[in-house]
Write an enzyme that holds these catalytic residues in place. Structure first.
Site, short mmCIF file in Angstrom:
data_model
loop_
_atom_site.label_atom_id
_atom_site.label_comp_id
_atom_site.label_asym_id
_atom_site.label_seq_id
_atom_site.Cartn_x
_atom_site.Cartn_y
_atom_site.Cartn_z
N ARG A 241 -23.44 59.26 12.71
CA ARG A 241 -22.98 58.07 12.01
C ARG A 241 -23.58 58.04 10.62
O ARG A 241 -24.72 58.49 10.43
CB ARG A 241 -23.45 56.79 12.72
N GLU A 270 -18.80 54.71 4.52
CA GLU A 270 -17.53 55.44 4.47
C GLU A 270 -16.34 54.49 4.62
O GLU A 270 -16.49 53.44 5.24
CB GLU A 270 -17.50 56.52 5.58
N HIS A 288 -14.90 62.35 8.67
CA HIS A 288 -15.08 61.79 10.03
C HIS A 288 -14.01 62.32 10.99
O HIS A 288 -13.23 61.54 11.57
CB HIS A 288 -15.05 60.25 9.98
C1 8YV Z 1 -13.93 58.32 16.32
C2 8YV Z 1 -16.42 58.63 16.59
O1 8YV Z 1 -12.80 59.09 16.15
O2 8YV Z 1 -16.11 58.32 18.90
C3 8YV Z 1 -16.81 58.09 17.91
O3 8YV Z 1 -17.85 57.40 17.99
O4 8YV Z 1 -17.17 58.59 15.67
C4 8YV Z 1 -15.08 59.28 16.42
O5 8YV Z 1 -14.86 60.14 17.49
C5 8YV Z 1 -14.01 57.36 15.19
O6 8YV Z 1 -15.09 56.50 15.35
C6 8YV Z 1 -12.75 56.52 15.07
O7 8YV Z 1 -12.62 55.64 16.13
#
Ligand code: 8YV
Length: 328
Positions: A241, A270, A288
């Protein structure tokens, strides 16, 4: 006939997922490319019993107070740092996430970013596309060794373990990790990983991969002080993150070659990216996409939909985060 519950899909998802939800609910969808402001989100949530979110929508006490009919928020992500879970529990609102279905795909990407960063794939491609390749030389874009080098992993949940397995079994890498809790001996053996404290992790890793959840406790877990403990030849990979790394401190360390390179899929604030990261050459930047294969994103979206259906229609969500709400 009872009125069907109304739900909101807060970010565009695949048509078959919308079809599936429309079999059970009155569905308001969001057009592709649209991201609601917090005020618009609250407005669209009026009268809705459920919402499918994608990790970018903040669900906090103020939103919950303004949306008294809301019963469930289904995140299309394994991470749920956009939820104030205690506030949701206090308001009797269920939160669900989308774990497991993305583990192997995300681990593949962690490895892809590690390889691209260590072996300078995007930096050398930019050089070639710019017409700068005039002759071959022995040290042209010489990078860091991946196989046999020491991989450090900060955060050793399902994705961390899947990366460790790839590294240990496929690339013969000694794997060291640091985590809130030590894995069981069986799990450590399965991914051939050794627990170390954070200082040792920073000092010994040739490549440091971040896979820990974001929380107040992990904010800037990698800042100037931590970067200073890393080897000058080390690479840093963040697929966890934004906010776990101090992006300004990282950009300075990369510019001054205090570490060799970084690969980043997530950023503080972001989709904005710290401007200094855009000007240093030794960083690989991706938007991402760690879980972004069509098969995996589809599985994540269906799991989020199944949580809405499971809870609002059958009273049994698939992956609840605060199941205490179910007893209420
Ligand atoms: C998501 C992610 O695609 O699952 C997570 O926590 O960071 C990614 O796989 C993104 O957050 C969009 O929902």
């Amino acid at each position: 006939m009872n009125q069907r519950p109304s739900i909101l899909i807060a970010r565009a998802v695949f048509p078959d997922v919308v079809d599936k939800l429309q079999q059970h609910f009155e569905v308001e969808t969001t057009p592709a490319g649209v991201v609601w402001s917090p005020a618009e989100l609250v407005q669209r949530l009026q009268g809705k019993a459920g919402v499918l979110t994608t990790g970018g929508e903040r669900i906090d006490a103020a939103l919950l107070a303004a949306c008294p009919q809301l019963k469930i928020v289904a995140n299309l992500a394994v991470g749920y740092n956009n939820f104030d879970l205690p506030a949701m529990t206090a308001a009797g609102v269920l939160g669900t996430n989308a774990p497991d279905v993305l583990t192997e795909t995300t681990a593949d990407f962690g490895f892809a970013l590690l390889m691209a960063t260590a072996r300078r794939v995007t930096e050398s491609e930019r050089f070639l596309r710019a017409g700068q390749w005039k002759e071959w030389s022995l040290d042209l874009f010489a990078g860091a060794e991946v196989h046999g080098s020491t991989l450090g992993i900060l955060g050793m949940g399902r994705i961390g373990q899947a990366i460790a397995r790839r590294a240990a079994h496929g690339f013969g890498m000694p794997v060291i990790y640091h985590n809130r809790s030590k894995l069981s001996p069986e799990r450590e053996a399965a991914c051939k990983a050794t627990y170390v404290d954070k200082a040792e992790l920073l000092q010994r890793a040739d490549h440091l991969l971040l896979v820990l959840p974001y929380s107040a406790a992990s904010h800037h877990a990698i800042g100037a002080a931590e970067l200073a403990q890393m080897k000058p030849t080390a690479t840093l990979i963040n697929i966890a993150r934004g906010g776990i790394v101090d992006d300004a401190a990282l950009a300075a360390a990369l510019r001054e070659r205090r570490i060799a390179a970084a690969g980043l899929d997530v950023f503080e604030g972001e989709p904005s990216v710290h401007p200094d990261l855009l000007t240093v050459p030794n960083v690989v930047l991706t938007p991402h996409i760690a879980s972004a294969t069509l098969a995996t994103r589809s599985a994540m979206a269906h799991l989020a939909a199944d949580n809405l259906i499971g809870f609002l229609v059958e009273g049994r969500p698939v992956t609840p985060l605060n199941p205490v709400v179910l007893a209420g």
